[in-house]
Design a protein around this motif. Structure first.
Motif, short mmCIF file in Angstrom:
data_model
loop_
_atom_site.label_atom_id
_atom_site.label_comp_id
_atom_site.label_asym_id
_atom_site.label_seq_id
_atom_site.Cartn_x
_atom_site.Cartn_y
_atom_site.Cartn_z
N GLU A 1 9.26 3.51 -65.15
CA GLU A 1 9.40 2.59 -63.89
C GLU A 1 10.83 2.58 -63.48
O GLU A 1 11.87 2.97 -64.36
N PRO A 2 11.02 2.52 -62.21
CA PRO A 2 12.49 2.50 -61.59
C PRO A 2 13.13 1.04 -62.18
O PRO A 2 13.72 0.48 -61.55
N SER A 3 13.23 0.93 -63.23
CA SER A 3 14.03 -0.33 -64.05
C SER A 3 14.69 0.15 -65.16
O SER A 3 14.38 1.17 -65.75
N ALA A 4 15.44 -0.60 -65.74
CA ALA A 4 16.29 -0.53 -66.84
C ALA A 4 15.30 -0.33 -68.00
O ALA A 4 15.53 0.74 -69.00
N VAL A 5 14.44 -0.95 -68.11
CA VAL A 5 13.40 -0.65 -69.21
C VAL A 5 12.63 0.38 -69.15
O VAL A 5 12.65 1.41 -70.22
N GLY A 6 12.15 1.08 -68.11
CA GLY A 6 11.47 1.98 -67.85
C GLY A 6 12.62 3.29 -68.16
O GLY A 6 12.05 4.10 -68.82
N GLU A 7 13.96 3.26 -67.81
CA GLU A 7 14.69 4.37 -67.94
C GLU A 7 14.92 4.38 -69.61
O GLU A 7 14.88 5.40 -69.86
N ASN A 8 15.04 3.33 -70.21
CA ASN A 8 15.15 3.39 -71.70
C ASN A 8 14.07 4.02 -72.39
O ASN A 8 14.31 4.82 -73.18
N VAL A 9 12.69 3.78 -71.97
CA VAL A 9 11.74 4.33 -72.55
C VAL A 9 11.91 5.83 -72.37
O VAL A 9 11.35 6.44 -73.43
N ALA A 10 12.00 6.08 -71.11
CA ALA A 10 12.12 7.83 -70.55
C ALA A 10 13.07 8.27 -71.59
O ALA A 10 12.81 9.37 -72.08
N GLU A 11 14.32 7.72 -71.59
CA GLU A 11 15.26 8.41 -72.37
C GLU A 11 15.01 8.51 -73.85
O GLU A 11 15.18 9.66 -74.56
N ALA A 12 14.24 7.45 -74.37
CA ALA A 12 13.91 7.57 -75.76
C ALA A 12 12.93 8.55 -76.03
O ALA A 12 12.69 9.32 -76.89
N ALA A 13 11.81 8.68 -75.01
CA ALA A 13 10.74 9.72 -74.99
C ALA A 13 11.14 11.30 -74.86
O ALA A 13 10.92 12.22 -75.83
N LEU A 14 12.22 11.38 -73.97
CA LEU A 14 13.00 12.76 -73.83
C LEU A 14 13.69 13.06 -75.21
O LEU A 14 13.71 14.14 -75.41
N GLU A 15 14.44 12.18 -75.78
CA GLU A 15 15.27 12.61 -76.96
C GLU A 15 14.18 12.65 -77.89
O GLU A 15 14.50 13.73 -78.71
N HIS A 16 12.93 12.20 -77.95
CA HIS A 16 11.78 12.77 -79.11
C HIS A 16 11.50 14.11 -78.89
O HIS A 16 11.48 14.71 -79.89
N LEU A 17 11.17 14.51 -77.60
CA LEU A 17 10.91 15.75 -77.27
C LEU A 17 11.98 16.74 -77.78
O LEU A 17 11.76 17.81 -78.28
N VAL A 18 13.28 16.52 -77.36
CA VAL A 18 14.28 17.18 -77.80
C VAL A 18 14.31 17.45 -79.17
O VAL A 18 14.56 18.74 -79.69
N ARG A 19 14.37 16.45 -80.01
CA ARG A 19 14.55 16.32 -81.48
C ARG A 19 13.44 17.42 -82.17
O ARG A 19 13.62 18.02 -83.09
N ALA A 20 12.23 17.16 -81.29
CA ALA A 20 10.86 17.65 -82.17
C ALA A 20 10.92 19.19 -81.70
O ALA A 20 10.35 20.02 -82.57
N HIS A 21 11.22 19.61 -80.63
CA HIS A 21 10.87 21.18 -80.16
C HIS A 21 12.10 21.75 -79.70
O HIS A 21 11.94 23.07 -79.29
N ALA A 22 13.31 21.26 -79.87
CA ALA A 22 14.55 22.09 -79.21
C ALA A 22 14.62 23.54 -80.24
O ALA A 22 14.94 24.34 -79.80
N ARG A 23 14.46 23.38 -81.28
CA ARG A 23 14.32 24.62 -82.26
C ARG A 23 13.59 25.66 -81.81
O ARG A 23 13.83 27.01 -81.81
N LEU A 24 12.14 25.35 -81.62
CA LEU A 24 11.30 26.34 -81.12
C LEU A 24 11.74 26.82 -79.85
O LEU A 24 11.53 28.11 -79.44
N VAL A 25 12.05 26.12 -78.83
CA VAL A 25 12.52 26.27 -77.39
C VAL A 25 13.63 27.39 -77.72
O VAL A 25 13.84 28.21 -76.85
N PHE A 26 14.69 27.20 -78.66
CA PHE A 26 15.72 27.98 -78.79
C PHE A 26 15.12 29.36 -79.27
O PHE A 26 15.89 30.43 -78.79
N LYS A 27 14.37 29.41 -80.27
CA LYS A 27 13.91 30.49 -80.77
C LYS A 27 13.09 31.58 -79.51
O LYS A 27 13.14 32.68 -79.59
N ILE A 28 12.20 30.82 -78.83
CA ILE A 28 11.62 31.71 -77.85
C ILE A 28 12.62 32.32 -76.97
O ILE A 28 12.40 33.46 -76.46
N ALA A 29 13.61 31.22 -76.46
CA ALA A 29 14.46 31.72 -75.51
C ALA A 29 15.60 33.01 -76.15
O ALA A 29 15.58 33.94 -75.41
N TYR A 30 15.67 32.80 -77.45
CA TYR A 30 16.70 33.70 -78.04
C TYR A 30 15.88 35.12 -78.35
O TYR A 30 16.18 36.34 -78.18
#
Lengths: 187, 183
Positions: free
Chosen positions: A9-38
């Motif tokens: 949602e375009p609100s501070a709460v929605g932004e916080n949730v989005a940031e948390a979810a995005l951070e979760h994605l990064v921490r869970a899959h960054a290594r796989l993404v890097f290996k594919i790219a490499y």
């Protein structure tokens, strides 16, 4: 978490949730993404740039995430596209490949194992790069340990049986070239 | 080396080479760098809360309307004291046929632009009405005259008026006939 990311949602709460979810994605899959790219780009710096671009795309497409069923496959597909777009396909001539083989044979004669290892890896990269595109793509993705046949099939948008067939043909071609090397024949 | 041995060796080499092919690990802190990059790429909203933005817009609109009303009323207030303003302010140009309506507005604007310290208008001027002739309550004589006219028959009034007219004409004749004083 993905549902939370999609329901931004375009609100501070929605932004916080989005940031948390995005951070979760990064921490869970960054290594796989890097290996594919490499596996495609063969360079740490380029691979990391590609990873950054992948997650930027994810952030921009966060509203469509509710439709994503398999996050890993979805991320792998995005990464593959980004990396392939950035790849500069090496156009190796037969003469260059033959020269690399000769260099490897000279190291083998001297029993320099470290040099042999690096030279063999460099030679493999060249041989894979010279494979037909369909075989090369399947083989490249198969070198990423985390990738299963079904995920490779999803990334390349082909049936899983086709993945296995292409892998078999690619290995066969590489093996023939390597056998020729060991036999002392020019390619 | 036999053919089978070469095939086996090539197989082993290929397995090792492919295993090493994508064995590269990212540099430490990859996730942190990605998140930092995402944080800088995220466009920050001017207002995190939309109702604050709407309140700000409403307050601004209210302010603009108030200012507009104040500006609209100001020329009318300055027009109430023209006698006191005229001596210190250059007189506005006479109205031209092309723009007769704008002249009043221009005069008001000119009055506004010349912000010289103006003397306070006299009380009687401040109380002057915009209508001319100014509606004033009747005087005692006027009230008596009205009472007389209402109660007296019309014929009698006409006779009195004729007498007054005759007296006035006679007085005028005498005034013209008499020589001036001192001659």
């Amino acid at each position: 978490m993905l549902e939370q990311l999609a329901l931004i949602e375009p609100s501070a709460v929605g932004e916080n949730v989005a940031e948390a979810a995005l951070e979760h994605l990064v921490r869970a899959h960054a290594r796989l993404v890097f290996k594919i790219a490499y596996s495609v780009l063969r360079n740490h710096h380029d691979a990391e740039d590609a990873v950054q671009e992948v997650f930027l795309r994810v952030m921009r497409q966060r509203r469509d995430l509710s439709a994503v069923r398999d996050v890993r496959a979805w991320l792998a597909r995005i990464t593959w596209r980004v990396a392939v777009d950035r790849r500069n396909p090496p156009q190796l001539s037969d003469a260059e490949t033959t020269a690399a083989l000769e260099q490897l044979r000279s190291h083998a004669a001297g029993a320099d194992h470290a040099a042999i290892g690096s030279q063999m890896l460099a030679l493999t990269e060249r041989l894979i790069a010279n494979l037909p595109a369909d075989l090369r793509d399947a083989l490249t993705l198969s070198t990423v340990e985390e990738m299963t046949s079904s995920e490779i099939a999803a990334v390349l948008a082909i049936p899983e049986t086709s993945v296995r067939t292409r892998l078999f043909r690619a290995r066969k071609l590489l093996k023939e070239k390597l056998a020729s090397l060991l036999e002392g024949k020019a390619l | 080396m036999s053919h089978e041995e070469r095939e086996k060796l090539a197989d082993q080499f290929l397995d090792a080479a492919l295993k090493q092919y994508s064995a590269a690990e990212p540099r430490p802190g990859l996730e942190t760098r990605i998140l930092a990059n995402l944080a800088t790429a995220t466009p920050r909203r001017l207002f995190a809360f939309p109702h604050i933005a709407w309140a700000a817009v409403a307050a601004f609109a209210l302010l603009a309307i108030t200012f507009g009303i104040w500006q609209h009323r100001r020329p009318a207030q300055s027009a109430h004291a023209p006698a006191a303003i005229e001596p210190s302010v250059p007189a506005p140009l006479p109205p031209t046929p092309a723009a007769p309506i704008q002249t009043t507005h221009n005069a008001a604007v000119a009055t506004r632009r010349h912000r010289v310290p103006l003397p306070q208008p006299p009380v009687e001027e401040a109380m002057r009405q915009e209508q001319f002739p100014s509606p004033q309550p009747f005087s005692e004589d006027e009230r008596l005259l009205l009472t007389y006219l209402r109660t007296t028959p019309r014929e009698e009034v006409l006779v009195v008026l004729a007498q007054l007219q005759a007296e006035r004409e006679e007085g005028m004749k005498r005034f013209n006939a008499d020589p001036p004083l001192g001659h």
